[in-house]
Enzyme design. Structure first.
Site, PDB file in Angstrom:
ATOM      1  N   HIS A   1      72.338  55.769  57.426  1.00 20.14           N
ATOM      2  CA  HIS A   1      72.388  56.058  58.711  1.00 20.14           C
ATOM      3  C   HIS A   1      71.497  56.982  58.600  1.00 20.14           C
ATOM      4  O   HIS A   1      70.417  56.844  59.664  1.00 20.14           O
ATOM      5  CB  HIS A   1      73.315  55.893  59.358  1.00 20.14           C
ATOM      6  CG  HIS A   1      74.278  54.731  59.314  1.00 20.14           C
ATOM      7  ND1 HIS A   1      74.419  54.077  59.246  1.00 20.14           N
ATOM      8  CD2 HIS A   1      75.429  55.146  58.456  1.00 20.14           C
ATOM      9  CE1 HIS A   1      75.518  53.083  58.798  1.00 20.14           C
ATOM     10  NE2 HIS A   1      76.688  53.081  58.380  1.00 20.14           N
ATOM     11  N   ASP A   2      71.423  58.376  58.430  1.00 20.48           N
ATOM     12  CA  ASP A   2      71.269  59.350  58.957  1.00 20.48           C
ATOM     13  C   ASP A   2      69.862  59.603  58.340  1.00 20.48           C
ATOM     14  O   ASP A   2      68.807  60.108  59.164  1.00 20.48           O
ATOM     15  CB  ASP A   2      72.103  60.607  58.827  1.00 20.48           C
ATOM     16  CG  ASP A   2      73.651  60.557  59.122  1.00 20.48           C
ATOM     17  OD1 ASP A   2      73.630  59.559  60.480  1.00 20.48           O
ATOM     18  OD2 ASP A   2      74.499  61.321  58.384  1.00 20.48           O
TER      19      ASP A   2
END
Length: 311
Positions: free
Chosen positions: A240-241
């Protein structure tokens, strides 16, 4: 000239890899890193920032700890995803330096004031610190170029049926950020679930053979276990990040749309949901650039390329 950024994060395996990517990229100048509570407790996420910067030999970057709980709620953590330490898996060094004595908001504000050009804030955890900054320092809004967040989803949640974890932890803070008038770039689950790292990609990173690529592979080994649950239907683990940093470096590998986004703070079933006005039904002007797709191979190739930096 390198793009000045502040990273507000809650490490967390994918936050840690976002830090690795950012600090391997000369296009970016990481001016400060602040920690938020989310993936683990505030003490552990701050410690994990310091551990990662010790590993990456970057004690020169100012670090400060942030809010210990959301604006209006009790803290929820994701220890079932990230383990007891928040970075379970590899053997990471103990911090070799201390954080600054001030708060995350104080460090952010100081960094913005002293920067010769507007600064991009990258937020990969709950939006608590960023919202506190915006509320307490309206005079600094013009010093913020944009806020790039990992959070939300147009469609399905990953913590509740409607809500993504980072937004669910502090929906009031996220609503402040989206309605601030500052340009927001949203890397939600619609794109991050397509940015999956497969088992073969992990072995590719491991084969690069430097200490950092090995640590990244070991972080992903642990992170992969949670995502093997059949309910997700994943081939690998969604990273995600790092999508936030990857968008700054290579926006061409992402597909985006301009839309209005609001955050549901009171819904019985939809609390923490990011409501994306995809069909322009509200009449509201777009307030966010929303990522909707990614060239997965281009994303993996970027990570592999930047891991070579640590040779």
């Amino acid at each position: 000239m390198a793009l000045p950024i502040i990273i507000d994060c809650d490490p967390g395996h994918d936050d840690a890899i976002a830090l690795v990517l950012a600090l391997a990229s000369p296009e970016l100048e990481v001016k400060a890193i602040t920690s938020s509570a989310g993936n683990q407790t505030p003490e552990k996420t701050l410690r994990n920032v310091l551990r990662m910067l010790t590993l990456l030999k970057r004690p020169d970057i100012p670090v400060a700890g942030g809010a210990v709980k959301p604006l209006m709620r009790e803290l929820i953590i994701a220890d079932n995803v990230h383990g007891e330490s928040g970075l379970n898996g590899p053997a990471l060094p103990e911090p070799s330096f201390a954080p600054q004595s001030g708060t995350a908001v104080e460090l952010m504000a100081k960094t913005l004031r002293e920067s010769a050009q507007p600064v991009t804030i990258v937020s990969t955890g709950p939006q608590t610190n960023v919202a506190l900054l915006l509320n307490s320092h309206p005079e600094l809004h013009t010093k913020i170029a944009r806020i790039v967040i990992m959070g939300g989803a147009m469609a399905l949640g990953n913590w509740t049926p409607a809500a993504e974890f980072n937004i669910y932890v502090d929906p009031e803070a996220a609503e402040i950020v989206f309605q601030s008038g500052i340009p927001v770039v949203m890397a939600g689950l619609d794109v991050t679930h397509k940015a999956q790292i497969h088992a073969a990609d992990i072995e590719r990173f491991r084969a690069i053979g430097n200490p950092i690529s090995t640590i990244v592979a070991e972080l992903l080994d642990f992170f992969m276990e949670y995502h093997k649950d059949e309910k997700w239907g994943f081939v690998g683990a969604p990273l995600h990040d790092p999508c936030t940093i990857a968008w700054l470096l290579k926006p061409e590998i992402f597909t985006t749309v301009e839309r209005w986004v609001g955050v549901e703070t009171k819904g019985k079933y939809t609390q923490g949901m990011t409501v994306v006005d995809y069909y322009f039904l509200t009449g509201n002007k777009p307030n966010a650039t929303v990522m909707v797709d990614v060239d997965r191979q281009g994303f993996v190739d970027l990570l592999a390329e930047r891991l070579q930096y640590y040779a």
